[in-house]
Design an enzyme around this catalytic site. Sequence first.
Site, mmCIF file in Angstrom:
data_model
loop_
_atom_site.group_PDB
_atom_site.id
_atom_site.type_symbol
_atom_site.label_atom_id
_atom_site.label_comp_id
_atom_site.label_asym_id
_atom_site.label_seq_id
_atom_site.Cartn_x
_atom_site.Cartn_y
_atom_site.Cartn_z
ATOM 1 N N HIS A 135 -7.176 8.646 7.511
ATOM 2 C CA HIS A 135 -7.477 8.639 8.941
ATOM 3 C C HIS A 135 -8.076 9.986 9.356
ATOM 4 O O HIS A 135 -7.631 11.041 8.895
ATOM 5 C CB HIS A 135 -6.201 8.429 9.763
ATOM 6 C CG HIS A 135 -5.579 7.074 9.618
ATOM 7 N ND1 HIS A 135 -6.188 6.016 8.975
ATOM 8 C CD2 HIS A 135 -4.386 6.596 10.076
ATOM 9 C CE1 HIS A 135 -5.386 4.951 9.036
ATOM 10 N NE2 HIS A 135 -4.294 5.279 9.688
ATOM 11 N N CYS A 158 1.538 7.105 11.001
ATOM 12 C CA CYS A 158 0.615 7.868 10.158
ATOM 13 C C CYS A 158 -0.301 8.793 10.969
ATOM 14 O O CYS A 158 -0.470 9.973 10.637
ATOM 15 C CB CYS A 158 -0.213 6.912 9.304
ATOM 16 S SG CYS A 158 -0.842 5.493 10.202
ATOM 17 N N SER A 169 6.587 -11.575 -5.118
ATOM 18 C CA SER A 169 6.328 -10.664 -6.244
ATOM 19 C C SER A 169 7.495 -10.529 -7.211
ATOM 20 O O SER A 169 7.335 -9.972 -8.303
ATOM 21 C CB SER A 169 5.989 -9.260 -5.725
ATOM 22 O OG SER A 169 4.861 -9.304 -4.900
ATOM 23 N N ALA A 182 0.835 -1.211 0.000
ATOM 24 C CA ALA A 182 0.000 0.000 0.000
ATOM 25 C C ALA A 182 0.868 1.259 0.000
ATOM 26 O O ALA A 182 0.622 2.202 -0.761
ATOM 27 C CB ALA A 182 -0.919 -0.022 1.225
ATOM 28 N N GLY A 221 -4.670 1.400 6.738
ATOM 29 C CA GLY A 221 -3.606 1.538 7.725
ATOM 30 C C GLY A 221 -2.952 0.194 8.005
ATOM 31 O O GLY A 221 -1.812 0.129 8.450
HETATM 32 N N1 LIG Z 1 -0.512 1.423 5.467
HETATM 33 C C1 LIG Z 1 -0.302 2.582 6.078
HETATM 34 O O1 LIG Z 1 -1.186 3.440 6.178
HETATM 35 C C2 LIG Z 1 1.042 2.900 6.680
HETATM 36 C C3 LIG Z 1 1.278 4.207 7.097
HETATM 37 C C4 LIG Z 1 2.516 4.523 7.652
HETATM 38 C C5 LIG Z 1 3.474 3.543 7.774
HETATM 39 N N2 LIG Z 1 3.215 2.264 7.367
HETATM 40 C C6 LIG Z 1 4.286 1.272 7.505
HETATM 41 O O2 LIG Z 1 4.850 1.053 6.209
HETATM 42 C C7 LIG Z 1 5.295 -0.299 6.090
HETATM 43 C C8 LIG Z 1 4.612 -0.956 4.886
HETATM 44 O O3 LIG Z 1 3.212 -0.959 5.127
HETATM 45 P P1 LIG Z 1 2.132 -1.290 4.006
HETATM 46 O O4 LIG Z 1 0.847 -0.852 4.589
HETATM 47 O O5 LIG Z 1 2.540 -0.755 2.682
HETATM 48 O O6 LIG Z 1 2.201 -2.898 3.965
HETATM 49 P P2 LIG Z 1 1.731 -3.914 2.821
HETATM 50 O O7 LIG Z 1 0.677 -3.306 1.963
HETATM 51 O O8 LIG Z 1 1.435 -5.197 3.507
HETATM 52 O O9 LIG Z 1 3.067 -4.102 1.916
HETATM 53 C C9 LIG Z 1 4.198 -4.756 2.390
HETATM 54 C C10 LIG Z 1 5.268 -4.757 1.324
HETATM 55 O O10 LIG Z 1 6.454 -5.368 1.842
HETATM 56 C C11 LIG Z 1 6.943 -6.321 0.914
HETATM 57 N N3 LIG Z 1 7.686 -7.358 1.619
HETATM 58 C C12 LIG Z 1 7.245 -8.158 2.609
HETATM 59 N N4 LIG Z 1 8.238 -8.991 2.999
HETATM 60 C C13 LIG Z 1 9.331 -8.676 2.245
HETATM 61 C C14 LIG Z 1 10.656 -9.185 2.153
HETATM 62 N N5 LIG Z 1 11.077 -10.185 2.916
HETATM 63 N N6 LIG Z 1 11.496 -8.629 1.243
HETATM 64 C C15 LIG Z 1 11.103 -7.609 0.448
HETATM 65 N N7 LIG Z 1 9.843 -7.092 0.483
HETATM 66 C C16 LIG Z 1 8.974 -7.628 1.362
HETATM 67 C C17 LIG Z 1 5.689 -6.840 0.261
HETATM 68 O O11 LIG Z 1 6.065 -7.426 -0.980
HETATM 69 P P3 LIG Z 1 5.419 -8.778 -1.589
HETATM 70 O O12 LIG Z 1 4.551 -8.316 -2.733
HETATM 71 O O13 LIG Z 1 6.608 -9.524 -2.093
HETATM 72 O O14 LIG Z 1 4.681 -9.482 -0.512
HETATM 73 C C18 LIG Z 1 4.917 -5.547 0.062
HETATM 74 O O15 LIG Z 1 5.403 -4.850 -1.067
HETATM 75 C C19 LIG Z 1 4.979 -0.960 7.438
HETATM 76 O O16 LIG Z 1 6.095 -0.887 8.281
HETATM 77 C C20 LIG Z 1 3.852 -0.100 7.984
HETATM 78 O O17 LIG Z 1 3.759 -0.141 9.393
HETATM 79 C C21 LIG Z 1 2.030 1.925 6.806
#
Ligand SMILES: NC(=O)c1ccc[n+]([C@@H]2O[C@H](COP(=O)([O-])OP(=O)(O)OC[C@H]3O[C@@H](n4cnc5c(N)ncnc54)[C@H](OP(=O)(O)O)[C@@H]3O)[C@@H](O)[C@H]2O)c1
Length: 334
Positions: free
Chosen positions: A242, A129, A43, A16, A160
Amino acid sequence: MSAENLHVGVIGATGAVGVELINVMFDRNFPVGELTLFASERSAGKTVETKYGTKTVTLFSVEDAKKCDIVFLAVSGDFAKEYAPQIAEGALVIDNSSAFRLNDDVPLIVPEINGDLAKKAKLIANPNCTTAIAAVALWPLHQAFGLKKVFVSTYQAASGAGQPGMNELREGLASGLKGEEIKAEVFAHPLAFNVIPHIDTFQDNGYTREEMKVTWETRKIFGAPDLPVSCTAVRIPTERTHSESIVVETEKAVTPQEARDVLAKAKGVKLVDNPEKLEYPMPINATRQYDVEVGRIRTNLIFGDHGLELFVAGDQLLKGAALNAVQIAEASIA
Ligand SMILES: NC(=O)c1ccc[n+]([C@@H]2O[C@H](COP(=O)([O-])OP(=O)(O)OC[C@H]3O[C@@H](n4cnc5c(N)ncnc54)[C@H](OP(=O)(O)O)[C@@H]3O)[C@@H](O)[C@H]2O)c1
């Protein structure tokens, strides 16, 4: 670092936050010379459509990531803990996870507030966030009137919890409309047709970690280690953006109009405060906007002329993640 033709890596590019990082860099004309999109073996090798054209996802490796000039990390905290310091030996790392946010030697940056810290670091933390969105609205009020106490209640979107959170909400809504069971794997309970007063793990003091992040991180970003900040964080069944209801007690007397005048001039804030025209911050309007909407500003009944109520809505994938991260990168090369 030269501000031209940078080699940029996005780790977690299929998630995301990662997808939005790519969009924001393109939309803000960030000086990308070469773009490498990293993800896991799930991926790697797949192609994705981006604003930079069709790109093939690369399997993450420290060696390849280190070759970049700037690396945005958008994976889990555990992943960041393991790999960010190694990547930072070769590249500037901007990490979206909570892994390093409270480390004394890692700056935690909201560029409107402390962007100057971006120039010196090799590893920079992007705030939580909810914290980033609140901070953009609260900082100008803190500077003008002095914040004495801050109470936050949140209304946090499914995204989130990343792409899996969004998927679970959509599937849950579809199941609920058909009268079928609503599954809960990402969230502790079914989110569709529900609200859940529980985000992240419970702490010994009864608060959740998400709630404590708002306290800890706001204090660090504001350079106000004793500022009393309390939060209740609630997941609601919206997809994105949010919202937060915020009550502040101020050091100086303040009227709603004085607060509006300050916020109208504040960077990153869009004042939306015309209740008579039914105009106030809402996720449906704040989604995909860079600015955080602030409105419903009124004198708090309890703190009187030393207190305010406000409502904010900010796209947590943008100001709460990708936009803030790219702004940090911009500050680092300015
Ligand atoms: N969502 C929010 O609103 C938000 C806001 C602020 C901060 N964050 C933080 O940002 C980070 C990412 O969140 P997200 O919401 O984007 O999560 P997400 O949608 O679950 O995406 C996770 C990403 O990480 C990759 N990944 C997982 N394991 C990996 C590995 N071993 N090596 C390389 N890539 C890997 C996944 O790739 P694959 O396609 O290969 O699975 C995917 O691209 C987290 O730490 C989260 O707490 C999120």
